[in-house]
Enzyme design. Structure first.
Site, PDB file in Angstrom:
ATOM      1  N   HIS A   8      45.742  57.443  84.581  1.00 53.63           N
ATOM      2  CA  HIS A   8      44.618  57.039  85.418  1.00 53.63           C
ATOM      3  C   HIS A   8      43.557  58.136  85.512  1.00 53.63           C
ATOM      4  CE1 HIS A   8      45.957  59.816  88.521  1.00 53.63           C
ATOM      5  NE2 HIS A   8      47.190  59.424  88.228  1.00 53.63           N
ATOM      6  N   GLU A  82      54.022  55.691  89.345  1.00 53.13           N
ATOM      7  CA  GLU A  82      54.407  57.086  89.210  1.00 53.13           C
ATOM      8  C   GLU A  82      55.842  57.293  89.687  1.00 53.13           C
ATOM      9  OE1 GLU A  82      54.519  59.653  87.658  1.00 53.13           O
ATOM     10  OE2 GLU A  82      52.682  60.756  88.159  1.00 53.13           O
TER      11      GLU A  82
END
Length: 217
Positions: A8, A82
């Site tokens: 990201h 994550e």
């Protein structure tokens, strides 16, 4: 299948070096928005047929320009979020807390999957959820799939699953915001990393140690 794993764009937590892993997480900084806006051009040569994002806001914001440019509807999957920091959540990543976090992540990639992040998930759980999303994408029949995910998760999964990337390489090569790891393969036949943030990756035994970059230009 050609698999593009994209980290990201930059977030305020990245700037402050915080272990920010919980949902929904931070949004993008102004730089992160610029990085996201640059993705369609950066990936112009990729015939992306499916686009996946995690449950964290930063991946969805990063993928938005690419989705709009390609006319794709991002598929939100918790499996590619994550690695959970557990008890280390929002602690400084550039400290002993961050070292413990990454040491645990790379121990999983090396096969010590029974280890558990303090107050968080085990390696078995983290790899299984990531594997499930990759398997779903492979079963879709898409030739090229992009997944906007997270730095530690991408490095952990690639080191664990790609035949030509080992833990020392993944540990020595952090993935910058919107950096891309490109792999080829399938859950059945295995995976080979083709490039890591633009650097070619030599197949194991064909240019030195596993994961040795052969062209960093």
């Amino acid at each position: 299948m050609r698999l593009l794993l994209i980290r990201h764009g930059q977030t305020p937590s990245n700037v402050e070096a915080l272990l920010d892993t919980a949902v929904p997480g931070a949004a993008l900084t102004a730089l992160g928005e610029q990085q996201a806006a640059a993705l369609p051009e950066a990936l112009a040569d990729e015939d992306i047929e499916a686009l996946y994002v995690s449950t964290l806001v930063r991946t969805q914001l990063t993928a938005a320009p690419l989705a709009a440019a390609r006319g794709l509807e991002p598929l939100v999957r918790d499996g590619i979020r994550e690695v959970s920091a557990g008890d280390l959540e929002m602690l400084p990543g550039d400290s002993e807390h961050g070292l413990l976090y990454m040491k645990t992540v790379f121990a999983w990639a090396a096969g010590e999957t029974e280890l558990r992040m303090p107050g968080g998930e085990s390696g078995t759980e983290a790899l299984a959820r990531y594997d499930a999303v990759v398997a779903e994408a492979a079963a879709s029949g898409a030739g090229t799939v992009a997944m906007v995910s997270h730095g530690a998760a991408i490095r952990m999964w690639t080191a664990a699953r790609a035949d030509n990337v080992d833990v020392p390489f993944a540990a020595a090569h952090p993935l910058r915001n919107t950096g891309v790891v490109i792999l080829d393969g399938s859950p059945r036949d295995g995976w080979k990393a083709l490039s890591w943030a633009g650097a070619l990756v030599a197949p194991a035994g064909e240019g030195g140690p596993a994961g040795r970059p052969v062209d960093t230009e």
